[in-house]
Write a protein that holds these residues in place. Sequence first.
Motif, PDB file in Angstrom:
ATOM      1  N   LEU A 104    -110.315  64.005 -47.118  1.00  0.00           N
ATOM      2  CA  LEU A 104    -109.201  63.064 -47.058  1.00  0.00           C
ATOM      3  C   LEU A 104    -109.628  61.718 -46.470  1.00  0.00           C
ATOM      4  CD1 LEU A 104    -106.309  65.453 -45.974  1.00  0.00           C
ATOM      5  CD2 LEU A 104    -106.584  64.324 -48.203  1.00  0.00           C
ATOM      6  N   VAL A 105    -110.486  61.731 -45.460  1.00  0.00           N
ATOM      7  CA  VAL A 105    -110.969  60.467 -44.891  1.00  0.00           C
ATOM      8  C   VAL A 105    -111.793  59.712 -45.928  1.00  0.00           C
ATOM      9  CG1 VAL A 105    -112.538  59.441 -43.188  1.00  0.00           C
ATOM     10  CG2 VAL A 105    -110.847  61.140 -42.472  1.00  0.00           C
ATOM     11  N   GLU A 106    -112.667  60.399 -46.650  1.00  0.00           N
ATOM     12  CA  GLU A 106    -113.456  59.733 -47.704  1.00  0.00           C
ATOM     13  C   GLU A 106    -112.528  59.107 -48.744  1.00  0.00           C
ATOM     14  OE1 GLU A 106    -116.092  62.723 -49.238  1.00  0.00           O
ATOM     15  OE2 GLU A 106    -117.208  62.849 -47.355  1.00  0.00           O
ATOM     16  N   HIS A 107    -111.499  59.836 -49.131  1.00  0.00           N
ATOM     17  CA  HIS A 107    -110.544  59.324 -50.109  1.00  0.00           C
ATOM     18  C   HIS A 107    -109.811  58.108 -49.553  1.00  0.00           C
ATOM     19  CE1 HIS A 107    -107.000  59.150 -52.711  1.00  0.00           C
ATOM     20  NE2 HIS A 107    -107.759  59.739 -53.626  1.00  0.00           N
ATOM     21  N   MET A 108    -109.383  58.198 -48.295  1.00  0.00           N
ATOM     22  CA  MET A 108    -108.678  57.085 -47.651  1.00  0.00           C
ATOM     23  C   MET A 108    -109.562  55.842 -47.615  1.00  0.00           C
ATOM     24  SD  MET A 108    -108.497  55.215 -44.546  1.00  0.00           S
ATOM     25  CE  MET A 108    -109.418  56.234 -43.420  1.00  0.00           C
ATOM     26  N   LEU A 109    -110.834  56.006 -47.300  1.00  0.00           N
ATOM     27  CA  LEU A 109    -111.743  54.858 -47.254  1.00  0.00           C
ATOM     28  C   LEU A 109    -111.937  54.256 -48.648  1.00  0.00           C
ATOM     29  CD1 LEU A 109    -114.331  56.153 -44.648  1.00  0.00           C
ATOM     30  CD2 LEU A 109    -112.637  54.323 -44.335  1.00  0.00           C
ATOM     31  N   ASP A 110    -111.990  55.085 -49.675  1.00  0.00           N
ATOM     32  CA  ASP A 110    -112.065  54.567 -51.057  1.00  0.00           C
ATOM     33  C   ASP A 110    -110.812  53.768 -51.396  1.00  0.00           C
ATOM     34  OD1 ASP A 110    -114.570  55.662 -51.510  1.00  0.00           O
ATOM     35  OD2 ASP A 110    -113.800  57.414 -52.600  1.00  0.00           O
ATOM     36  N   GLU A 111    -109.649  54.287 -51.005  1.00  0.00           N
ATOM     37  CA  GLU A 111    -108.386  53.571 -51.243  1.00  0.00           C
ATOM     38  C   GLU A 111    -108.372  52.236 -50.501  1.00  0.00           C
ATOM     39  OE1 GLU A 111    -105.321  54.113 -53.005  1.00  0.00           O
ATOM     40  OE2 GLU A 111    -106.700  55.404 -54.094  1.00  0.00           O
ATOM     41  N   ALA A 112    -108.811  52.253 -49.253  1.00  0.00           N
ATOM     42  CA  ALA A 112    -108.837  51.030 -48.438  1.00  0.00           C
ATOM     43  C   ALA A 112    -109.795  50.008 -49.042  1.00  0.00           C
ATOM     44  CB  ALA A 112    -109.244  51.369 -47.006  1.00  0.00           C
ATOM     45  N   ARG A 113    -110.947  50.470 -49.490  1.00  0.00           N
ATOM     46  CA  ARG A 113    -111.924  49.587 -50.142  1.00  0.00           C
ATOM     47  C   ARG A 113    -111.315  48.963 -51.387  1.00  0.00           C
ATOM     48  NH1 ARG A 113    -115.386  53.364 -50.251  1.00  0.00           N
ATOM     49  NH2 ARG A 113    -116.045  53.112 -48.108  1.00  0.00           N
ATOM     50  N   GLY A 114    -110.653  49.768 -52.193  1.00  0.00           N
ATOM     51  CA  GLY A 114    -110.013  49.291 -53.413  1.00  0.00           C
ATOM     52  C   GLY A 114    -108.907  48.290 -53.139  1.00  0.00           C
ATOM     53  N   ALA A 115    -108.290  48.392 -51.966  1.00  0.00           N
ATOM     54  CA  ALA A 115    -107.213  47.465 -51.585  1.00  0.00           C
ATOM     55  C   ALA A 115    -107.769  46.212 -50.904  1.00  0.00           C
ATOM     56  CB  ALA A 115    -106.227  48.167 -50.660  1.00  0.00           C
ATOM     57  N   GLY A 116    -109.100  46.160 -50.746  1.00  0.00           N
ATOM     58  CA  GLY A 116    -109.722  44.983 -50.145  1.00  0.00           C
ATOM     59  C   GLY A 116    -109.634  44.922 -48.624  1.00  0.00           C
ATOM     60  N   LEU A 117    -109.421  46.062 -47.986  1.00  0.00           N
ATOM     61  CA  LEU A 117    -109.317  46.080 -46.529  1.00  0.00           C
ATOM     62  C   LEU A 117    -110.700  46.071 -45.890  1.00  0.00           C
ATOM     63  CD1 LEU A 117    -106.538  48.815 -46.146  1.00  0.00           C
ATOM     64  CD2 LEU A 117    -106.260  46.322 -46.274  1.00  0.00           C
ATOM     65  N   ALA A 118    -110.819  45.415 -44.740  1.00  0.00           N
ATOM     66  CA  ALA A 118    -112.090  45.373 -44.007  1.00  0.00           C
ATOM     67  C   ALA A 118    -112.227  46.562 -43.068  1.00  0.00           C
ATOM     68  CB  ALA A 118    -112.197  44.074 -43.210  1.00  0.00           C
ATOM     69  N   ASP A 119    -111.107  47.009 -42.517  1.00  0.00           N
ATOM     70  CA  ASP A 119    -111.119  48.170 -41.633  1.00  0.00           C
ATOM     71  C   ASP A 119    -109.728  48.790 -41.605  1.00  0.00           C
ATOM     72  OD1 ASP A 119    -109.573  46.617 -39.753  1.00  0.00           O
ATOM     73  OD2 ASP A 119    -111.429  45.841 -38.917  1.00  0.00           O
ATOM     74  N   VAL A 120    -109.666  50.003 -41.066  1.00  0.00           N
ATOM     75  CA  VAL A 120    -108.406  50.739 -40.964  1.00  0.00           C
ATOM     76  C   VAL A 120    -108.316  51.303 -39.549  1.00  0.00           C
ATOM     77  CG1 VAL A 120    -107.058  52.709 -41.802  1.00  0.00           C
ATOM     78  CG2 VAL A 120    -108.406  51.343 -43.414  1.00  0.00           C
ATOM     79  N   ARG A 121    -107.239  50.986 -38.878  1.00  0.00           N
ATOM     80  CA  ARG A 121    -107.006  51.454 -37.516  1.00  0.00           C
ATOM     81  C   ARG A 121    -106.338  52.826 -37.548  1.00  0.00           C
ATOM     82  NH1 ARG A 121    -102.424  50.763 -33.818  1.00  0.00           N
ATOM     83  NH2 ARG A 121    -101.323  50.105 -35.663  1.00  0.00           N
ATOM     84  N   VAL A 122    -106.618  53.632 -36.533  1.00  0.00           N
ATOM     85  CA  VAL A 122    -105.899  54.890 -36.346  1.00  0.00           C
ATOM     86  C   VAL A 122    -105.641  55.059 -34.852  1.00  0.00           C
ATOM     87  CG1 VAL A 122    -108.018  56.295 -36.335  1.00  0.00           C
ATOM     88  CG2 VAL A 122    -105.839  57.383 -36.792  1.00  0.00           C
ATOM     89  N   VAL A 123    -104.378  55.307 -34.518  1.00  0.00           N
ATOM     90  CA  VAL A 123    -104.012  55.681 -33.158  1.00  0.00           C
ATOM     91  C   VAL A 123    -103.962  57.202 -33.193  1.00  0.00           C
ATOM     92  CG1 VAL A 123    -102.309  55.511 -31.321  1.00  0.00           C
ATOM     93  CG2 VAL A 123    -102.748  53.540 -32.812  1.00  0.00           C
ATOM     94  N   SER A 124    -104.946  57.812 -32.553  1.00  0.00           N
ATOM     95  CA  SER A 124    -105.210  59.232 -32.725  1.00  0.00           C
ATOM     96  C   SER A 124    -104.409  60.130 -31.793  1.00  0.00           C
ATOM     97  CB  SER A 124    -106.707  59.477 -32.490  1.00  0.00           C
ATOM     98  OG  SER A 124    -107.027  60.837 -32.571  1.00  0.00           O
ATOM     99  N   HIS A 125    -104.078  61.296 -32.313  1.00  0.00           N
ATOM    100  CA  HIS A 125    -103.627  62.399 -31.479  1.00  0.00           C
ATOM    101  C   HIS A 125    -104.844  62.722 -30.592  1.00  0.00           C
ATOM    102  CE1 HIS A 125    -101.688  66.072 -30.334  1.00  0.00           C
ATOM    103  NE2 HIS A 125    -102.483  66.849 -31.026  1.00  0.00           N
ATOM    104  N   PRO A 126    -104.703  62.802 -29.272  1.00  0.00           N
ATOM    105  CA  PRO A 126    -105.878  62.961 -28.421  1.00  0.00           C
ATOM    106  C   PRO A 126    -106.851  64.068 -28.843  1.00  0.00           C
ATOM    107  CG  PRO A 126    -103.995  62.423 -27.062  1.00  0.00           C
ATOM    108  CD  PRO A 126    -103.473  62.629 -28.477  1.00  0.00           C
ATOM    109  N   PRO A 127    -106.391  65.271 -29.222  1.00  0.00           N
ATOM    110  CA  PRO A 127    -107.353  66.290 -29.624  1.00  0.00           C
ATOM    111  C   PRO A 127    -108.107  65.980 -30.928  1.00  0.00           C
ATOM    112  CG  PRO A 127    -105.303  67.324 -28.941  1.00  0.00           C
ATOM    113  CD  PRO A 127    -105.042  65.847 -29.040  1.00  0.00           C
TER     114      PRO A 127
END
Length: 162
Positions: A104-127
């Motif tokens: 899913l992360v690989e897919h998300m990064l492909d989607e972000a790349r296709g949308a022209g994004l430079a980076d993607v932030r995530v506010v993580s669940h601590p675990p």
Amino acid sequence: MTSRITGGGRGARGTAVRVARATARDAKRLTRLIRASKAYDGRYAPMVAGYRVGPDYIETHRVFLAVDADDRLLGFYALVLDPPELDLMFVADAAQGLGIGRLLVEHMLDEARGAGLADVRVVSHPPAEGFYRSVGARWVGTRAANPPAVMWDRPELVFPVA
């Protein structure tokens, strides 16, 4: 996108997994997956107790799900484009350790790349911080607790897209 998951060893070797765009009809099963997540047991339970993924959310954002050959939901993520954020990512408890999260992360990064994004932030669940770091996210800070919705500090990370 169809991938063959070969990791894990819980009887899922060689399982075909398809990643597809979620539709409004998927809202209830995405909500069920979140509310049933063992990652939110104990002190984290109030965060998801009343959480709901609505059809409008799915139609507004890039929400993708991972399903097996029998259309069983294995996990999903939601990518918000403005500002760029991995807003939700869940893997079903029974599918943990099988490579679904990494897929899913690989897919998300492909989607972000296709949308022209430079980076993607995530506010993580601590675990989940260790997982995100293992798939390429960098720690950039800590998001302070925001009671009563969120009672704990959360790590903030960034996935470089390029």
